[in-house]
Design a protein around this motif. Structure first.
Motif, PDB file in Angstrom:
ATOM      1  N   GLU A 167      56.315   7.514  60.869  1.00  8.82           N
ATOM      2  CA  GLU A 167      55.128   6.987  60.215  1.00  8.82           C
ATOM      3  C   GLU A 167      55.478   6.211  58.950  1.00  8.82           C
ATOM      4  O   GLU A 167      54.867   5.204  58.629  1.00  8.82           O
ATOM      5  CB  GLU A 167      54.261   8.186  59.850  1.00  8.82           C
ATOM      6  N   MET A 168      56.495   6.712  58.220  1.00  8.12           N
ATOM      7  CA  MET A 168      56.809   6.093  56.927  1.00  8.12           C
ATOM      8  C   MET A 168      57.755   4.915  57.057  1.00  8.12           C
ATOM      9  O   MET A 168      57.731   4.009  56.234  1.00  8.12           O
ATOM     10  CB  MET A 168      57.447   7.131  55.997  1.00  8.12           C
ATOM     11  N   ALA A 169      58.651   4.941  58.055  1.00 12.45           N
ATOM     12  CA  ALA A 169      59.664   3.894  58.139  1.00 12.45           C
ATOM     13  C   ALA A 169      59.450   2.963  59.326  1.00 12.45           C
ATOM     14  O   ALA A 169      59.308   1.759  59.168  1.00 12.45           O
ATOM     15  CB  ALA A 169      61.059   4.523  58.205  1.00 12.45           C
ATOM     16  N   MET A 170      59.402   3.538  60.538  1.00 13.55           N
ATOM     17  CA  MET A 170      59.379   2.695  61.738  1.00 13.55           C
ATOM     18  C   MET A 170      58.094   1.887  61.834  1.00 13.55           C
ATOM     19  O   MET A 170      58.116   0.711  62.162  1.00 13.55           O
ATOM     20  CB  MET A 170      59.493   3.564  62.995  1.00 13.55           C
ATOM     21  N   THR A 171      56.953   2.531  61.573  1.00 15.96           N
ATOM     22  CA  THR A 171      55.685   1.842  61.764  1.00 15.96           C
ATOM     23  C   THR A 171      55.524   0.664  60.813  1.00 15.96           C
ATOM     24  O   THR A 171      55.277  -0.457  61.271  1.00 15.96           O
ATOM     25  CB  THR A 171      54.518   2.840  61.653  1.00 15.96           C
ATOM     26  N   PRO A 172      55.688   0.865  59.479  1.00 14.27           N
ATOM     27  CA  PRO A 172      55.554  -0.316  58.611  1.00 14.27           C
ATOM     28  C   PRO A 172      56.574  -1.400  58.928  1.00 14.27           C
ATOM     29  O   PRO A 172      56.242  -2.591  58.902  1.00 14.27           O
ATOM     30  CB  PRO A 172      55.767   0.230  57.197  1.00 14.27           C
ATOM     31  N   LEU A 173      57.795  -0.996  59.275  1.00  7.59           N
ATOM     32  CA  LEU A 173      58.834  -1.991  59.556  1.00  7.59           C
ATOM     33  C   LEU A 173      58.496  -2.787  60.818  1.00  7.59           C
ATOM     34  O   LEU A 173      58.527  -4.021  60.821  1.00  7.59           O
ATOM     35  CB  LEU A 173      60.187  -1.291  59.700  1.00  7.59           C
ATOM     36  N   GLY A 174      58.151  -2.075  61.879  1.00  9.46           N
ATOM     37  CA  GLY A 174      57.818  -2.745  63.136  1.00  9.46           C
ATOM     38  C   GLY A 174      56.635  -3.683  62.972  1.00  9.46           C
ATOM     39  O   GLY A 174      56.660  -4.824  63.423  1.00  9.46           O
ATOM     40  N   GLU A 175      55.593  -3.204  62.278  1.00  4.20           N
ATOM     41  CA  GLU A 175      54.411  -4.041  62.090  1.00  4.20           C
ATOM     42  C   GLU A 175      54.738  -5.262  61.260  1.00  4.20           C
ATOM     43  O   GLU A 175      54.248  -6.358  61.527  1.00  4.20           O
ATOM     44  CB  GLU A 175      53.283  -3.233  61.436  1.00  4.20           C
TER      45      GLU A 175
END
Lengths: 511, 231
Positions: free
Chosen positions: A60-68
């Motif tokens: 939630e903290m790393a992958m999601t913001p990065l991917g988006e």
């Protein structure tokens, strides 16, 4: 305890406890087990709970913001060629680093490891690029799936039978717990720049298309290499007698899993660094959060993989071997279904998928409904896999009709559900499946005297297939319910009510 | 241009905005269904962190669901009372609801709300001891916590963040000046009206148009609230 922490703890307990209790119950009632493996299993379960929670938080903290972020940036880039190159490179790099693929390559001795890994990686790269192109060009997903899965089915007739199971397994395996959150978020980011009515459904489908790549790649390889028998996948079980043995088993596993996880996080972390340097997208606070998130993901996955491989794997093999013995042979099917029903929840990427779906559809599809749907799907697939072991049914006899049904359904269901369904197929088959269900079916297969390469394998492919059908059926149900609601709403408009479409200007009533 | 003048009507219609944890969304839907709320819109948002350290560790800000509906004032106030009881609004981390007066709308929507409202009795009025305002800060993606950090010392107790996207072409972006991102975040903060000016000024100073956040601010008068804890 903060509400967030409470929520995550509850989530991971709900995911891991049911399967733990089921297996314990089986071991007490049906297959008595020595205390050694049970101790390993319980310690493994505890590690799973902690690892799962940390992993969710990290995703939630790393992958999601990065991917988006990457997705939104790609969408903005006007020229197509660099976007495709970046997508290809991302897909290929992430896949090379995927630990599950290394495991798979060792299970296919006929093909040199490197050849297999690089061709699967190229497969994922090409298809991820294609999937990104689809979102940008707004090609309809159902037709594309139809064409590609159709090609897959046709090709499956030309491939040596012994390759078939492994080829389909490759598709499920390559989209692992690190890839899934990132690619899902990438889709959301890519579609976020649009506000047309297909934007929500177009944010799905990336995983679905990326999992076709490896299947086709392994099938193509199968046409060129002569199949050989795999060495049996079930590891020799070490004797566990004392508490020290238990600790030793886990501690000796840790460095290997730590290395694997670090290696697979590396390309994504490098991408984050490059992306931030190029675009300066994230504020100082967000950068720090992403880095802490990477830390959580890493720690969580190491604990998870170690717990599941050291703790769950041996129990899986033991269960498979003992249930498959004569008097209880047929119990394999119902017990397998029971295990399947509860095991999806413990798949780490599933919760990420469910959250994503819930937020993209604004709650129209709740995480609870998705969970139930996936549970029923995997329940059926494990049941089928066990039935297949007992009756020696060839894998193609189940997979091909299954995919035909899935494709037929995709014509009837709203496109949003098609994307979600085909994505969830790839997501449902993660480390829990490879580390517990696969040993279970290998164990059972050995006892039943089957052919491990063609019969025990394929369980992953089945786990990847049934959710596609189940989620699409849920889509049909959703459509029916929507029509009912509409009728209900129409009934609210009474005769004689003002139904003209004009604008009214309001003044407050006197208090 | 059409000559037609819009119809005028005397009716107190409210927009009800409710923020709750997603797990309560089903319960809310049931409550709203019973209140006859004709149109409901659901948005995904997230809460803001209460402490910086917890935010960094990712242990705070949870997901939130926003539900919007249009109701007659009587029905809206009655629903607020029922929501406060049913969801225990006002206890920690449950949620908050407020209503804002509407000045116009499509006839069909207004008629539906009026019809539902006339069934309600006027008895249950939400008592407001102080005036409440809804402050909305729209900033570049990633600056919502900065907004809260600035607003808190000025009296804000919490906020809800909704992610959005700038509409409009590149020219508008140029007009605003360099650095307005496509992705924007709206931070919704409920506060006492007397503290509104101070909060808006504090947020402007930290995240205004001259800062990296490129924030714009606005505030709305709130009619009634449920679940707001203002010391």
């Amino acid at each position: 305890m903060t509400p967030k922490l409470r929520e995550k703890t509850r989530e991971s307990l709900c995911a891991v406890l049911p399967i733990t209790l089921i297996v314990l119950a089986i071991s007490v009632l049906i297959v008595p087990m020595e205390l050694g493996p049970v101790a390993l299993f319980l310690v493994g379960a505890a590690m799973l709970v902690v690892g799962m929670g940390l992993f969710q938080l990290g995703a939630e903290m790393a992958m999601t913001p990065l991917g988006e972020g990457v997705g939104a940036q790609l969408e903005r880039t006007r020229s197509v060629v660099p976007v495709l190159l970046i997508a290809f490179a991302m897909g290929a790099l992430i896949t090379i680093a995927e630990p599950d693929l290394q495991v798979l390559s060792e299970q296919v001795p006929a093909i040199p490891n490197r050849v297999l890994i690089f061709s699967v990686a190229a497969g994922v790269g090409v298809f991820l690029a294609l999937a990104v192109l689809r979102i940008l060009k707004r090609w309809p997903l159902p037709q594309m799936l139809m064409a590609l899965y159709g090609a897959m089915i046709v090709l499956s007739f030309l491939v040596p039978k012994s390759f078939l199971a492994v080829a389909f397994d490759a598709g499920g395996v390559t989209t692992g717990p690190i890839t899934v959150p990132f690619i899902m978020a990438l889709g959301v980011g890519l579609a976020s720049g649009r506000s047309d009515r297909n934007a929500a459904s177009d944010s799905f489908g990336l995983i679905a298309l990326s999992s076709v790549g490896p299947v086709l790649a392994v099938m193509l390889l199968g046409c060129f290499f002569r199949p050989q028998d795999a060495q049996s996948g079930s590891a020799s079980m070490q004797q566990v007698l004392t508490t020290r043995d238990v600790a030793q088993a886990f501690v000796s596993g840790l460095p290997q899993f730590a290395k694997e996880v670090m290696l697979s996080l590396l390309p994504i972390a490098a991408m984050f660094a490059a992306f931030q340097l190029l675009t300066h997208r994230y504020s100082r606070r967000q950068r720090l959060r992403v880095m802490i998130g990477f830390g959580y993901t890493c720690l969580g996955l190491v604990l998870f993989l170690c717990g599941v491989n050291v703790g769950f794997g041996p129990v899986g093999t033991l269960l498979g071997r003992s249930i498959a013995q004569e008097p209880t042979r047929w119990l394999l099917v119902p017990l397998g279904m029971l295990i399947g029903f509860f095991i999806v929840k413990a798949e780490p990427a599933i919760q990420v998928l469910n959250h994503q779906i819930q937020s993209v559809t604004n709650g129209a599809m709740s995480a609870r409904a998705m969970n139930l749907c996936l549970s029923v799907g995997v329940c059926i697939s494990v049941g089928l896999a066990m039935l297949r072991l007992i009756l020696h049914i060839p894998i193609a006899a189940i997979l091909i009709p299954g995919y035909l049904i899935a494709l037929a359904l995709s014509r009837l269901v709203p496109p949003l559900f098609v994307g979600i369904a085909f994505d969830s197929g790839g997501v449902a088959s993660g480390p829990m499946t490879t580390a517990f269900l696969l040993p279970l079916s290998i164990g059972a297969c050995e006892t039943l005297g089957g052919h491990v390469m063609t019969e025990a394998f394929g369980v992953v492919a089945l786990v990847a297939l049934t959710p596609i059908v189940a989620v699409q059926l849920m889509g049909l149900l959703y459509q029916v319910r929507l029509e009912q609601r509409l009728r209900h709403a129409r009934a609210l408009v009474r005769p004689g009510m003002d139904v003209r479409d004009v604008i009214v200007e309001l003044e407050e009533e006197a208090a | 241009m059409s000559e037609k003048v819009n119809e005028k009507r005397r009716a107190s219609i409210r927009l009800l905005v409710l923020t709750v944890a997603p797990r309560l969304a089903e319960k809310v839907s049931a409550l709203m269904e019973r209140a006859g709320a004709p149109v409901r819109m659901r948005l995904a948002g997230r809460g803001t962190a209460s402490r910086e350290m917890m935010d960094m560790l990712g242990l705070d800000s949870g997901e939130k669901t926003l539900l919007l509906t249009v109701l007659h004032k009587h029905a809206a106030d009655a629903l607020l009372v029922r929501l406060r009881r049913g969801l225990k609004l006002g206890t920690a981390n449950s949620g908050v609801a407020c209503t804002v007066a509407l000045s116009g709308g499509s006839a069909r929507l207004i008629s539906l709300a009026q019809e539902m409202g006339s069934a309600q009795e006027t008895g249950r009025k939400v008592m407001m001891e102080y005036g409440v305002s809804l402050v909305i800060a729209i900033v570049n993606q990633g600056f919502s916590e900065e907004v809260m950090a600035a607003a808190r010392p000025a009296g804000a107790t919490g906020g809800t963040v909704i992610s959005g996207r700038r509409a409009g072409g590149e020219e508008t972006l140029q007009l605003w000046g360099f650095g307005v991102q496509r992705e924007r975040e709206a931070v919704l903060i409920l506060c006492r009206t007397e503290e509104k000016a101070a909060i808006m000024e504090a947020v402007r100073a930290a995240c205004g148009l001259e800062s990296e956040a490129k924030g714009v601010l606005l505030s709305l008068p709130v009619d009634s609230v449920a679940g707001l804890e203002l010391g």
